[in-house]
Motif scaffolding. Structure first.
Motif, PDB file in Angstrom:
ATOM      1  N   VAL A  49      37.295   0.453-104.252  1.00  0.00           N
ATOM      2  CA  VAL A  49      37.985  -1.094-104.187  1.00  0.00           C
ATOM      3  C   VAL A  49      38.116  -2.049-103.019  1.00  0.00           C
ATOM      4  N   SER A  50      39.395  -0.897-102.804  1.00  0.00           N
ATOM      5  CA  SER A  50      40.091  -1.771-101.584  1.00  0.00           C
ATOM      6  C   SER A  50      40.522  -1.092-100.882  1.00  0.00           C
ATOM      7  N   PRO A  51      40.152  -2.084 -99.267  1.00  0.00           N
ATOM      8  CA  PRO A  51      41.244  -1.220 -97.685  1.00  0.00           C
ATOM      9  C   PRO A  51      42.854  -0.877 -97.702  1.00  0.00           C
ATOM     10  N   VAL A 101      45.901   1.490-108.065  1.00  0.00           N
ATOM     11  CA  VAL A 101      44.345   1.475-107.580  1.00  0.00           C
ATOM     12  C   VAL A 101      44.260   0.191-108.613  1.00  0.00           C
ATOM     13  N   MET A 102      44.429   0.334-109.873  1.00  0.00           N
ATOM     14  CA  MET A 102      44.101  -0.822-111.204  1.00  0.00           C
ATOM     15  C   MET A 102      44.821  -2.830-109.800  1.00  0.00           C
ATOM     16  N   VAL A 103      46.546  -2.342-109.564  1.00  0.00           N
ATOM     17  CA  VAL A 103      46.588  -3.379-109.224  1.00  0.00           C
ATOM     18  C   VAL A 103      45.978  -4.009-108.054  1.00  0.00           C
ATOM     19  N   LEU A 104      45.862  -3.035-106.755  1.00  0.00           N
ATOM     20  CA  LEU A 104      45.184  -3.522-106.264  1.00  0.00           C
ATOM     21  C   LEU A 104      43.509  -4.186-106.455  1.00  0.00           C
ATOM     22  N   ASP A 105      43.333  -3.555-107.278  1.00  0.00           N
ATOM     23  CA  ASP A 105      42.056  -4.370-107.446  1.00  0.00           C
ATOM     24  C   ASP A 105      41.721  -5.578-108.864  1.00  0.00           C
ATOM     25  N   VAL A 109      49.005   8.627-112.674  1.00  0.00           N
ATOM     26  CA  VAL A 109      49.471   8.101-113.272  1.00  0.00           C
ATOM     27  C   VAL A 109      49.903   6.842-112.413  1.00  0.00           C
ATOM     28  N   GLN A 110      50.493   7.244-110.868  1.00  0.00           N
ATOM     29  CA  GLN A 110      51.168   6.577-110.480  1.00  0.00           C
ATOM     30  C   GLN A 110      49.933   5.846-109.769  1.00  0.00           C
ATOM     31  N   LEU A 111      48.944   6.407-109.799  1.00  0.00           N
ATOM     32  CA  LEU A 111      47.434   6.359-107.821  1.00  0.00           C
ATOM     33  C   LEU A 111      47.045   5.241-109.603  1.00  0.00           C
ATOM     34  N   LEU A 112      46.702   5.838-111.071  1.00  0.00           N
ATOM     35  CA  LEU A 112      45.937   5.069-111.099  1.00  0.00           C
ATOM     36  C   LEU A 112      45.941   3.765-111.525  1.00  0.00           C
ATOM     37  N   GLY A 147      52.006   1.881 -94.961  1.00  0.00           N
ATOM     38  CA  GLY A 147      52.611   1.127 -95.933  1.00  0.00           C
ATOM     39  C   GLY A 147      52.549   0.947 -97.686  1.00  0.00           C
ATOM     40  N   ASN A 148      51.596   1.548 -98.064  1.00  0.00           N
ATOM     41  CA  ASN A 148      50.331   1.390 -99.715  1.00  0.00           C
ATOM     42  C   ASN A 148      51.002   2.842 -99.899  1.00  0.00           C
ATOM     43  N   LEU A 149      50.744   3.476 -99.505  1.00  0.00           N
ATOM     44  CA  LEU A 149      50.479   5.389-100.017  1.00  0.00           C
ATOM     45  C   LEU A 149      52.551   5.455 -99.963  1.00  0.00           C
ATOM     46  N   LEU A 150      53.019   5.316 -98.524  1.00  0.00           N
ATOM     47  CA  LEU A 150      54.590   5.048 -99.128  1.00  0.00           C
ATOM     48  C   LEU A 150      55.059   4.405-100.345  1.00  0.00           C
TER      49      LEU A 150
END
Length: 332
Positions: A46-48, A297-301, A291-294, A54-57
């Motif tokens: 859903v998000s490049p 992803v919701m923020v990016l989406d 929870v953090q990854l979810l 940067g995002n993963l850090l």
């Protein structure tokens, strides 16, 4: 209760997921791993921006600040302490004092003193819960409110700023390419895991949360174990708050708001029993990662904040429901 008896008791409780069907066995061992993998795949679809460095850090650093609290909160839940709602106050104590005391005593003593005072809040919680027998929710909510009020009064309700560039560089720095905050989190998680799974204190904690009366009859110091769980959580929250303050170089009294909910969500989703007697630090951290990854992803989406809270609430209800169902199947 002898060590051998407690080990046997703990082993039986750790087998609670495997007493049911083969499906329950598979889900207990790999269900959260599959869920994390599904979130990663969905996020990359859903998000490049999801798989960028940067995002993963950012996710890793944010997860580490909460993760330190998660390690402590795991002890509270396993010991049958329900939850520690004074976390926002102890985080604020760690953050504000770490910055506010720097001009007077230097950055390192300020950090140590801030963590020690946060631990004092945990000691008050522990005495009220472990020795006086007050409900943990009421005790920690009351002590947390008082502690936050004292912190607000101490700084006049204003934002405290850091003035030591060296401490800021340390908190934001990296070692072998890994953020220092992440390394500190991993060290605390490793210590927490060893204490809970390999030490007599960990066996006492599992025994106290699993069957309080039986543990007490077996000469386990149940009051001290329960009180100690709240001290551990407060010290962890103080460290988390101190690192948060040093990283941001500013702290306000409400800087820790919401961290208690994030920590409880991660621990419960990780399969730690909210009633006590079962759980581990690795399980709690797996719940934290999910929870953090979810959330990321919701923020990016572009999912609205209200919907994010709804999803996390559903996760808590589902995890608690599964815990209750497993106990009803003969383990409780």
């Amino acid at each position: 209760m002898t060590d051998a008896a407690m080990e046997t008791s703990g082993a039986n409780r750790n087998d609670r997921f495997t007493r049911g069907s083969r499906l329950a066995d598979v889900l207990s061992k790999a269900g959260l791993g599959f869920a994390i993998l599904a979130v990663v795949l969905y996020g990359s679809f859903v998000s490049p921006a999801f798989f960028t460095t940067g995002n993963l850090l950012n996710v890793l650093t944010s997860m580490s600040i909460v993760g330190i609290v998660v390690v402590g909160m795991t002890f509270v839940l396993v010991a049958g302490g329900l939850a520690d709602l004074s976390v926002p106050a102890t985080i604020a104590c760690g953050a504000i004092l770490s910055l506010g005391l720097q001009p007077m005593i230097g950055p390192v003593p300020a950090f140590v003193l801030a963590v020690a005072l946060a631990g004092l809040i945990g000691l008050l919680n522990g005495v009220l819960v472990g020795y006086v027998g007050i409900n943990p929710i009421i005790a920690t909510l009351g002590i947390g409110t008082i502690g936050l009020g004292i912190v607000q009064a101490a700084v006049g309700g204003v934002i405290v700023y850091g003035n030591n560039p060296a401490s800021a560089e340390f908190a934001k720095g990296r070692l072998f390419g890994v953020p220092v905050v992440v390394l500190i989190f991993l060290l605390i998680a490793l210590i927490g895991h060893i204490v809970l799974s390999r030490s007599f204190w960990g066996r006492w904690t599992l025994a106290t949360g699993g069957n309080y009366s039986a543990a007490e009859a077996s000469a386990v110091p149940v009051e001290a174990v329960k009180a100690g769980a709240f001290v551990i959580t407060a010290l962890a929250s103080g460290v988390s708050g101190g690192l948060l303050g040093l990283t941001l170089q500013s702290a306000r009294p409400l800087i820790g708001a919401g961290y208690e909910f994030s920590a409880i969500t991660a621990v419960v989703v990780g399969g730690v029993s909210i009633i006590g007697g079962f759980g581990s630090v690795p399980r709690a951290i797996a719940g934290l990662i999910f929870v953090q990854l979810l959330t990321n992803v919701m923020v990016l989406d572009g999912v609205r904040t209200a919907i994010q809270g709804f999803v996390l609430g559903i996760l808590i209800v589902g995890a608690v429901g599964m815990d209750a169902a497993l106990r009803k199947r003969g383990v409780a």
